[in-house]
Write a protein that holds these residues in place. Sequence first.
Motif, mmCIF file in Angstrom:
data_model
loop_
_atom_site.group_PDB
_atom_site.id
_atom_site.type_symbol
_atom_site.label_atom_id
_atom_site.label_comp_id
_atom_site.label_asym_id
_atom_site.label_seq_id
_atom_site.Cartn_x
_atom_site.Cartn_y
_atom_site.Cartn_z
ATOM 1 N N PHE A 42 0.851 -1.162 -0.018
ATOM 2 C CA PHE A 42 0.140 -0.142 0.031
ATOM 3 C C PHE A 42 0.978 1.314 -0.050
ATOM 4 N N LEU A 43 2.164 1.022 0.198
ATOM 5 C CA LEU A 43 3.091 2.322 0.409
ATOM 6 C C LEU A 43 3.195 3.079 -0.644
ATOM 7 N N PRO A 44 3.198 2.418 -2.211
ATOM 8 C CA PRO A 44 3.988 3.084 -3.287
ATOM 9 C C PRO A 44 3.045 4.701 -3.585
ATOM 10 N N GLU A 99 9.283 -7.523 -3.394
ATOM 11 C CA GLU A 99 9.847 -7.775 -4.480
ATOM 12 C C GLU A 99 9.941 -6.517 -5.105
ATOM 13 N N SER A 100 11.075 -5.917 -5.930
ATOM 14 C CA SER A 100 11.032 -4.703 -6.823
ATOM 15 C C SER A 100 10.144 -5.164 -8.066
ATOM 16 N N THR A 101 9.621 -4.246 -8.225
ATOM 17 C CA THR A 101 8.604 -4.290 -9.715
ATOM 18 C C THR A 101 9.356 -4.234 -10.904
ATOM 19 N N LYS A 102 9.160 -4.816 -11.808
ATOM 20 C CA LYS A 102 10.038 -4.701 -13.172
ATOM 21 C C LYS A 102 9.052 -3.749 -13.959
ATOM 22 N N ILE A 166 6.616 10.726 -11.460
ATOM 23 C CA ILE A 166 6.334 10.194 -13.028
ATOM 24 C C ILE A 166 6.846 8.635 -12.806
ATOM 25 N N VAL A 167 7.748 8.256 -12.261
ATOM 26 C CA VAL A 167 8.266 6.934 -12.222
ATOM 27 C C VAL A 167 7.108 6.169 -11.585
ATOM 28 N N TYR A 168 6.562 6.442 -10.440
ATOM 29 C CA TYR A 168 5.616 5.863 -9.838
ATOM 30 C C TYR A 168 4.329 5.618 -10.982
ATOM 31 N N VAL A 169 3.954 6.576 -11.604
ATOM 32 C CA VAL A 169 2.850 6.424 -12.563
ATOM 33 C C VAL A 169 3.248 5.543 -13.660
ATOM 34 N N MET A 170 4.244 5.932 -14.191
ATOM 35 C CA MET A 170 4.688 4.836 -15.062
ATOM 36 C C MET A 170 4.889 3.124 -14.665
ATOM 37 N N ILE A 171 5.158 3.085 -13.437
ATOM 38 C CA ILE A 171 5.527 1.783 -13.166
ATOM 39 C C ILE A 171 4.128 0.952 -12.336
ATOM 40 N N ALA A 172 3.129 2.020 -11.836
ATOM 41 C CA ALA A 172 1.978 1.451 -11.157
ATOM 42 C C ALA A 172 1.539 0.171 -11.998
ATOM 43 N N PRO A 173 1.170 0.321 -13.281
ATOM 44 C CA PRO A 173 0.434 -0.559 -14.107
ATOM 45 C C PRO A 173 0.931 -2.033 -13.709
ATOM 46 N N TYR A 174 2.351 -2.064 -13.465
ATOM 47 C CA TYR A 174 2.910 -3.250 -13.330
ATOM 48 C C TYR A 174 3.210 -3.870 -11.847
ATOM 49 N N TYR A 175 2.774 -3.221 -10.777
ATOM 50 C CA TYR A 175 2.610 -3.778 -9.467
ATOM 51 C C TYR A 175 1.853 -5.079 -9.418
ATOM 52 N N VAL A 176 2.409 -5.994 -8.663
ATOM 53 C CA VAL A 176 1.685 -6.939 -8.459
ATOM 54 C C VAL A 176 0.914 -6.988 -6.913
ATOM 55 N N HIS A 177 -0.418 -7.258 -7.155
ATOM 56 C CA HIS A 177 -1.297 -6.980 -5.791
ATOM 57 C C HIS A 177 -1.666 -8.333 -5.281
#
Length: 177
Positions: A42-44, A99-102, A166-177
């Motif tokens: 929930f933190l990002p 784990e880091s999100t790719k 910007i980094v968050y917005v760009m990577i957000a679709p790839y987070y595993v929930h």
Amino acid sequence: MSNLSASEKNYKKFITIVSIVIPIAVAALFRIKLPNVAPLSFLPPIYATINGATAVLLIASIIAIKKGNRKLHEQLNTTALVFSALFLVMYVAYHMTSESTKFGGEGTIKYIYYFILITHILLSIVVIPFVLFTYMRAKLGQFPQHRKIAKITFPLWLYVAITGVIVYVMIAPYYVH
């Protein structure tokens, strides 16, 4: 004989130590995964919002000082500094439990993402002593030196805050929930 005051010497020692320890500690903590701790997934969005708020605070701070409101300028910058520290704590906590999100984008967007990410990371390290020295100069009442270094600090810090979002917005679709 040095012309530095005892306060300035103490600040400089502290700033030097913090500027070295923070990047090393963050890199080391990235390698540590806390066992038996639920991922703090929930933190990002929270720390991305804090980055955005930091950018707003920095812009408001510049407006305040240009209008001659030194007290508000100081309060806004102090809050931005606290927000940056909160961001850092949450960012490390997230990476110690998750784990880091790719990034999953392809083509040109991938290169844009990595350019933004790499410059964000590098400048987030570089900006630490700039922020702290700028803050120190103001606290010591050394306003000509404060203004001089703030002209470098402000755009660096603003870039780091904005690119964090910007980094968050760009990577957000790839987070595993």
